[in-house]
Motif scaffolding. Structure first.
Motif, PDB file in Angstrom:
ATOM      1  N   GLY A  66      17.181   6.820  11.389  1.00  0.00           N
ATOM      2  CA  GLY A  66      16.460   7.736  12.277  1.00  0.00           C
ATOM      3  C   GLY A  66      15.047   7.287  12.551  1.00  0.00           C
ATOM      4  O   GLY A  66      14.185   7.397  11.684  1.00  0.00           O
ATOM      5  N   VAL A  67      14.827   6.759  13.755  1.00  0.00           N
ATOM      6  CA  VAL A  67      13.488   6.300  14.131  1.00  0.00           C
ATOM      7  C   VAL A  67      12.493   7.454  14.085  1.00  0.00           C
ATOM      8  O   VAL A  67      11.319   7.270  13.770  1.00  0.00           O
ATOM      9  N   ASP A  68      12.965   8.676  14.378  1.00  0.00           N
ATOM     10  CA  ASP A  68      12.059   9.822  14.403  1.00  0.00           C
ATOM     11  C   ASP A  68      11.581  10.212  13.012  1.00  0.00           C
ATOM     12  O   ASP A  68      10.612  10.960  12.876  1.00  0.00           O
ATOM     13  N   LYS A  69      12.243   9.695  11.954  1.00  0.00           N
ATOM     14  CA  LYS A  69      11.879  10.082  10.595  1.00  0.00           C
ATOM     15  C   LYS A  69      11.076   9.012   9.872  1.00  0.00           C
ATOM     16  O   LYS A  69      10.469   9.287   8.844  1.00  0.00           O
ATOM     17  N   GLY A  70      11.105   7.784  10.357  1.00  0.00           N
ATOM     18  CA  GLY A  70      10.482   6.683   9.639  1.00  0.00           C
ATOM     19  C   GLY A  70       8.980   6.597   9.866  1.00  0.00           C
ATOM     20  O   GLY A  70       8.480   6.889  10.945  1.00  0.00           O
ATOM     21  N   VAL A  71       8.262   6.193   8.815  1.00  0.00           N
ATOM     22  CA  VAL A  71       6.812   6.017   8.884  1.00  0.00           C
ATOM     23  C   VAL A  71       6.469   4.666   8.267  1.00  0.00           C
ATOM     24  O   VAL A  71       6.968   4.306   7.197  1.00  0.00           O
ATOM     25  N   ASN A  72       5.607   3.929   8.954  1.00  0.00           N
ATOM     26  CA  ASN A  72       5.116   2.645   8.471  1.00  0.00           C
ATOM     27  C   ASN A  72       3.862   2.896   7.629  1.00  0.00           C
ATOM     28  O   ASN A  72       2.917   3.522   8.101  1.00  0.00           O
ATOM     29  N   VAL A  73       3.857   2.419   6.385  1.00  0.00           N
ATOM     30  CA  VAL A  73       2.706   2.562   5.498  1.00  0.00           C
ATOM     31  C   VAL A  73       2.272   1.171   5.062  1.00  0.00           C
ATOM     32  O   VAL A  73       3.096   0.382   4.599  1.00  0.00           O
ATOM     33  N   THR A  74       0.991   0.857   5.208  1.00  0.00           N
ATOM     34  CA  THR A  74       0.483  -0.431   4.758  1.00  0.00           C
ATOM     35  C   THR A  74       0.049  -0.311   3.307  1.00  0.00           C
ATOM     36  O   THR A  74      -0.812   0.509   2.977  1.00  0.00           O
ATOM     37  N   LEU A  75       0.632  -1.141   2.444  1.00  0.00           N
ATOM     38  CA  LEU A  75       0.318  -1.137   1.022  1.00  0.00           C
ATOM     39  C   LEU A  75      -0.660  -2.265   0.697  1.00  0.00           C
ATOM     40  O   LEU A  75      -0.587  -3.344   1.289  1.00  0.00           O
ATOM     41  N   GLY A  76      -1.542  -2.014  -0.244  1.00  0.00           N
ATOM     42  CA  GLY A  76      -2.458  -3.045  -0.712  1.00  0.00           C
ATOM     43  C   GLY A  76      -3.847  -2.980  -0.124  1.00  0.00           C
ATOM     44  O   GLY A  76      -4.754  -3.683  -0.581  1.00  0.00           O
ATOM     45  N   LEU A  77      -4.050  -2.139   0.893  1.00  0.00           N
ATOM     46  CA  LEU A  77      -5.366  -2.010   1.515  1.00  0.00           C
ATOM     47  C   LEU A  77      -6.237  -1.011   0.758  1.00  0.00           C
ATOM     48  O   LEU A  77      -5.716  -0.064   0.167  1.00  0.00           O
ATOM     49  N   PRO A  78      -7.567  -1.188   0.829  1.00  0.00           N
ATOM     50  CA  PRO A  78      -8.465  -0.188   0.241  1.00  0.00           C
ATOM     51  C   PRO A  78      -8.709   0.974   1.196  1.00  0.00           C
ATOM     52  O   PRO A  78      -9.798   1.552   1.233  1.00  0.00           O
ATOM     53  N   LEU A  79      -7.722   1.320   1.987  1.00  0.00           N
ATOM     54  CA  LEU A  79      -7.775   2.455   2.908  1.00  0.00           C
ATOM     55  C   LEU A  79      -6.359   2.949   3.141  1.00  0.00           C
ATOM     56  O   LEU A  79      -5.387   2.250   2.862  1.00  0.00           O
ATOM     57  N   VAL A  80      -6.254   4.169   3.656  1.00  0.00           N
ATOM     58  CA  VAL A  80      -4.949   4.756   3.975  1.00  0.00           C
ATOM     59  C   VAL A  80      -4.617   4.459   5.425  1.00  0.00           C
ATOM     60  O   VAL A  80      -5.414   4.732   6.334  1.00  0.00           O
ATOM     61  N   ARG A  81      -3.444   3.868   5.650  1.00  0.00           N
ATOM     62  CA  ARG A  81      -2.998   3.632   7.019  1.00  0.00           C
ATOM     63  C   ARG A  81      -1.498   3.890   7.128  1.00  0.00           C
ATOM     64  O   ARG A  81      -0.691   3.351   6.384  1.00  0.00           O
ATOM     65  N   THR A  82      -1.128   4.756   8.052  1.00  0.00           N
ATOM     66  CA  THR A  82       0.277   5.013   8.364  1.00  0.00           C
ATOM     67  C   THR A  82       0.475   4.887   9.866  1.00  0.00           C
ATOM     68  O   THR A  82      -0.483   4.865  10.640  1.00  0.00           O
TER      69      THR A  82
END
Length: 347
Positions: free
Chosen positions: A297-313
């Motif tokens: 389900g594309v409508d349910k997926g979220v991209n999260v970047t791991l390893g950064l000193p900030l929150v990004r989705t």
């Protein structure tokens, strides 16, 4: 009592669906969007708000912020915009790749990343950009992840290699983390080394321990069919992946595998009927890890970047130039990206 920091949402490629899903999110999920603002161009966001209007319903107002403190006074179902001066002008045409659109998308990401790194915002949620437009604009990085990695490394004053990051795609059913991201397939195969797999396991362990509140159960997919079948179909599992898993386990990481790629994602899938055997699957390359999550389900997926000193989705879909400007794009993944960013943000 201090006011929580706001979340910055980048408008994405202005020729794609990014601005209109942002407008829909502020219209349809106002409580989720409270304390969020958009980094971009007022004219572009007003055009987007206009294209998602519904008959008999009030239009969505767009407000230009003069300072982030003004956000506290913005009412629900109003779209607050931090105008970047270099973006002012006529909006670019819908559905067309252009250097102008690529420059605009990159400028929004850079502004938001620097604000997050300086502690001015709680994190950022990025609407989709177009990699061809980025390249046309002369941007040296192929996507959000690499651009954010470069900004974080520059802010920390360290070489890029000392700011390793990984992409995680997550839904309520499945999480996958990638060893390599936006590279050609032959380069992705070459990236399957013991060091890269081990580094991915470390980044996954740290990030998910923080969000889950406990160490994650990590499954590792093989690279080759049947995970190499004991070396019959390739030796990457024997020479790189299995040694990395053994080293990780010796360091206290709950990692298992390598498993056949065609079955491990089903074993890790979490459903109401059956809990998944693992919290996350480490996949060896982009499509191996992203296809299973997007299929669910594309409508349910979220991209999260791991390893950064900030929150990004980010939502897990692209710019959808073919439907841009029609007001039919689904904002569900963007809204979920905002929810996850809030859960990950400090404080």
């Amino acid at each position: 009592m201090s006011t929580p920091l706001a979340l910055a949402i980048t408008q994405g490629d202005p020729a794609g669906i990014g601005p209109e899903i942002v407008a829909k999110a502020f219209r349809d999920a106002p409580h989720d969007m409270r304390g969020c603002f958009v980094v971009g161009d007022v004219a572009t966001l007003r055009r987007a708000a206009s294209c998602v209007e519904r008959p008999g319903q009030p239009s969505l107002p767009v407000a230009r912020l003069d300072s982030l403190a003004d956000l506290a006074h913005v009412p629900l179902r109003c779209l607050p915009v931090w105008q970047l001066p270099e973006l002012a002008g006529e909006p670019v045409p819908w559905g067309r790749v252009s250097a102008e659109a690529g420059r605009a998308a990159a400028a929004c990401v850079v502004w938001a990343a620097r604000a997050a790194l300086r502690g001015k915002v709680a994190g950022l949620v990025t609407a989709p950009l177009h990699k061809e437009a980025l390249a046309a604009a002369g941007v040296a990085f192929p996507g959000h992840t690499e651009l954010l990695q470069a900004e974080a490394a520059h802010h920390a004053g360290v070489p890029l290699a000392q700011m390793p990051v990984r992409m995680m795609l997550a839904s309520d059913e499945l999480r996958t983390v990638l060893v390599s991201i936006h590279v050609a397939l032959r380069d992705a195969i070459a990236a399957v080394t013991q060091d890269n797999v081990l580094q991915t396991l470390h980044i996954t362990q740290v990030a998910l321990s923080r969000s889950l509140g406990r160490p994650p159960r990590i499954a590792v997919a093989g690279l080759n069919p049947h995970a190499g079948e004991g070396g019959l179909f390739g030796r990457e599992e024997i020479e790189a992946i299995a040694p990395a898993i053994a080293q990780a386990r010796a360091q206290g990481i709950d990692a298992h595998g390598p498993y056949a790629p065609d079955t491990i994602f089903m074993r890790a899938r979490n459903t109401p009927q059956r809990a998944g055997e693992f919290d996350v699957v480490v996949a060896m390359y982009h499509d191996q890890g992203l296809i299973p999550v997007k299929y669910l389900g594309v409508d349910k997926g979220v991209n999260v970047t791991l390893g950064l000193p900030l929150v990004r989705t980010s939502p897990d879909h692209g710019t959808a130039f073919d439907i841009a400007g029609r007001g039919v794009a689904d904002a569900a993944s963007l809204i979920e990206a905002v929810r996850i960013a809030r859960r990950l943000a400090p404080g």
